[in-house]
Motif scaffolding. Structure first.
Motif, short mmCIF file in Angstrom:
data_model
loop_
_atom_site.label_atom_id
_atom_site.label_comp_id
_atom_site.label_asym_id
_atom_site.label_seq_id
_atom_site.Cartn_x
_atom_site.Cartn_y
_atom_site.Cartn_z
N GLU A 46 0.83 -1.20 0.00
CA GLU A 46 0.00 0.00 0.00
C GLU A 46 0.87 1.25 0.00
O GLU A 46 1.88 1.30 0.70
CB GLU A 46 -0.89 0.05 1.25
CG GLU A 46 -1.93 -1.03 1.30
CD GLU A 46 -2.80 -0.89 2.53
OE1 GLU A 46 -4.01 -0.70 2.38
OE2 GLU A 46 -2.26 -0.98 3.65
N ALA A 47 0.48 2.22 -0.78
CA ALA A 47 1.12 3.52 -0.72
C ALA A 47 0.47 4.28 0.44
O ALA A 47 -0.74 4.52 0.43
CB ALA A 47 0.91 4.27 -2.03
N PRO A 49 -0.56 7.34 2.34
CA PRO A 49 -0.68 8.78 2.10
C PRO A 49 -0.18 9.59 3.30
O PRO A 49 0.05 9.04 4.38
CB PRO A 49 -2.18 8.99 1.89
CG PRO A 49 -2.83 7.84 2.59
CD PRO A 49 -1.85 6.70 2.53
N VAL A 50 -0.03 10.87 3.10
CA VAL A 50 0.42 11.76 4.18
C VAL A 50 -0.64 11.75 5.29
O VAL A 50 -1.84 11.76 5.02
CB VAL A 50 0.61 13.19 3.62
CG1 VAL A 50 0.95 14.17 4.74
CG2 VAL A 50 1.67 13.19 2.56
N TRP A 58 -0.90 4.95 11.22
CA TRP A 58 -1.33 4.25 10.02
C TRP A 58 -1.66 2.82 10.40
O TRP A 58 -0.83 2.10 10.97
CB TRP A 58 -0.24 4.26 8.95
CG TRP A 58 -0.63 3.44 7.76
CD1 TRP A 58 -0.14 2.21 7.42
CD2 TRP A 58 -1.60 3.77 6.76
NE1 TRP A 58 -0.73 1.77 6.27
CE2 TRP A 58 -1.63 2.71 5.84
CE3 TRP A 58 -2.43 4.87 6.55
CZ2 TRP A 58 -2.48 2.71 4.74
CZ3 TRP A 58 -3.27 4.86 5.45
CH2 TRP A 58 -3.29 3.80 4.56
N TRP A 77 -5.80 5.89 8.30
CA TRP A 77 -5.21 6.62 9.41
C TRP A 77 -6.17 6.61 10.60
O TRP A 77 -7.38 6.67 10.41
CB TRP A 77 -4.93 8.08 9.02
CG TRP A 77 -3.77 8.21 8.10
CD1 TRP A 77 -3.81 8.43 6.75
CD2 TRP A 77 -2.39 8.11 8.44
NE1 TRP A 77 -2.54 8.47 6.24
CE2 TRP A 77 -1.64 8.29 7.26
CE3 TRP A 77 -1.70 7.90 9.63
CZ2 TRP A 77 -0.26 8.25 7.24
CZ3 TRP A 77 -0.32 7.87 9.61
CH2 TRP A 77 0.39 8.04 8.43
#
Length: 108
Positions: A46-47, A49-50, A58, A77
């Motif tokens: 998985e990428a 995200p910020v 996360w 998140w």
């Protein structure tokens, strides 16, 4: 029947109808912990995200069992919970198959 009786009956019927609007009937699905014969696939990459806010955690994605197959649930998140730690979702092998253990928060 007098007007007050009709108004009372109508008010009761309206209240009963409003109370039932929150009812949901859902089919019974598989329960966590039921053995599954098929091992879960390897976790997907998985990428991440910020983070929406500093300090957020996360929680990675995982495979779950739905409709007789493994289905990927993407990560997300989560807000930190002081005094708690997150235990990730996992699959445990057993004599009758694989058992799914959902992720959860537990006290430190």
């Amino acid at each position: 029947m007098n007007r007050l009786s009709r108004v009372s009956i109508a008010a009761f019927a309206l209240a009963a109808g409003a109370a039932l609007t929150g009812c949901v009937v859902a089919p019974v699905g598989p329960y966590y912990g039921e053995p599954v014969v098929t091992a879960p696939p390897p976790p997907q990459v998985e990428a991440v995200p910020v983070a929406p806010y500093p300090g957020w955690l996360w929680i990675g994605g995982y495979w779950t069992w739905q409709a007789n197959r493994h289905v990927w649930v993407g990560g997300h998140w989560a807000a930190p919970r002081p005094g708690w730690r997150y235990v990730p979702h996992r699959w445990d092998p057993g004599p009758r198959g694989w058992r799914e253990a959902p992720g959860r928060w537990e006290r430190r």
